[in-house]
Design a protein around this motif. Sequence first.
Motif, PDB file in Angstrom:
ATOM      1  N   MET A   1     -13.016 -11.143 -19.883  1.00 49.93           N
ATOM      2  CA  MET A   1     -13.669  -9.916 -20.292  1.00 49.93           C
ATOM      3  C   MET A   1     -13.892  -9.878 -21.806  1.00 49.93           C
ATOM      4  N   LYS A   2     -12.923 -10.372 -22.592  1.00 48.23           N
ATOM      5  CA  LYS A   2     -13.055 -10.396 -24.049  1.00 48.23           C
ATOM      6  C   LYS A   2     -14.247 -11.237 -24.463  1.00 48.23           C
ATOM      7  N   LYS A   3     -14.401 -12.400 -23.823  1.00 49.93           N
ATOM      8  CA  LYS A   3     -15.515 -13.290 -24.172  1.00 49.93           C
ATOM      9  C   LYS A   3     -16.850 -12.611 -23.877  1.00 49.93           C
ATOM     10  N   PHE A   4     -16.917 -11.904 -22.773  1.00 48.44           N
ATOM     11  CA  PHE A   4     -18.137 -11.190 -22.408  1.00 48.44           C
ATOM     12  C   PHE A   4     -18.491 -10.150 -23.467  1.00 48.44           C
ATOM     13  N   LEU A   5     -17.515  -9.384 -23.909  1.00 45.34           N
ATOM     14  CA  LEU A   5     -17.755  -8.358 -24.929  1.00 45.34           C
ATOM     15  C   LEU A   5     -18.187  -8.978 -26.253  1.00 45.34           C
ATOM     16  N   ILE A   6     -17.599 -10.093 -26.604  1.00 41.43           N
ATOM     17  CA  ILE A   6     -17.973 -10.784 -27.845  1.00 41.43           C
ATOM     18  C   ILE A   6     -19.415 -11.271 -27.757  1.00 41.43           C
ATOM     19  N   VAL A   7     -19.801 -11.826 -26.608  1.00 42.21           N
ATOM     20  CA  VAL A   7     -21.169 -12.298 -26.427  1.00 42.21           C
ATOM     21  C   VAL A   7     -22.154 -11.133 -26.506  1.00 42.21           C
ATOM     22  N   VAL A   8     -21.835 -10.031 -25.855  1.00 42.06           N
ATOM     23  CA  VAL A   8     -22.706  -8.856 -25.890  1.00 42.06           C
ATOM     24  C   VAL A   8     -22.842  -8.339 -27.321  1.00 42.06           C
ATOM     25  N   LEU A   9     -21.729  -8.246 -28.032  1.00 41.79           N
ATOM     26  CA  LEU A   9     -21.758  -7.794 -29.422  1.00 41.79           C
ATOM     27  C   LEU A   9     -22.600  -8.736 -30.280  1.00 41.79           C
ATOM     28  N   ALA A  10     -22.456 -10.033 -30.082  1.00 46.32           N
ATOM     29  CA  ALA A  10     -23.233 -11.013 -30.850  1.00 46.32           C
ATOM     30  C   ALA A  10     -24.729 -10.849 -30.574  1.00 46.32           C
ATOM     31  N   ILE A  11     -25.091 -10.625 -29.323  1.00 45.26           N
ATOM     32  CA  ILE A  11     -26.500 -10.435 -28.976  1.00 45.26           C
ATOM     33  C   ILE A  11     -27.048  -9.182 -29.653  1.00 45.26           C
ATOM     34  N   ILE A  12     -26.292  -8.122 -29.646  1.00 48.12           N
ATOM     35  CA  ILE A  12     -26.731  -6.875 -30.289  1.00 48.12           C
ATOM     36  C   ILE A  12     -26.926  -7.080 -31.784  1.00 48.12           C
ATOM     37  N   VAL A  13     -25.976  -7.733 -32.427  1.00 43.96           N
ATOM     38  CA  VAL A  13     -26.065  -7.962 -33.873  1.00 43.96           C
ATOM     39  C   VAL A  13     -27.278  -8.816 -34.204  1.00 43.96           C
TER      40      VAL A  13
END
Length: 111
Positions: A1-13
């Motif tokens: 789940m942490k990796k998923f959130l990091i990927v989503v955050l990276a895409i947004i940024v």
Amino acid sequence: MKKFLIVVLAIIVVNEWRDIRNVFSPPPDFSSAHEETAVLYSTQWCPFCKKTRELFDEKGISYFEYDIEKSEEGNAQYQRLGGGGVPIILINGEVLKGFNRSTILALVTQE
């Protein structure tokens, strides 16, 4: 789940980087170099650019136009303003992306 959130955050940024950069380093007010009320960054083929020109002509709004495909200076300013689509319109130091009749008229009346 942490990796998923990091990927989503990276895409947004990545997708919002220009807007984030503009918060810390606002784009210059290129409109101050022109006597006209508005500066239009456009292309000849864009239907919303055509609508913008028609609105300006209909309401008697003076404008300076850069065709971003033909003008190096215009394209450089367009990129500094965040690019990402046309038209981009500068009115009273405000950057408007896209065509929005009511917003354009509201910005013009703020003069």
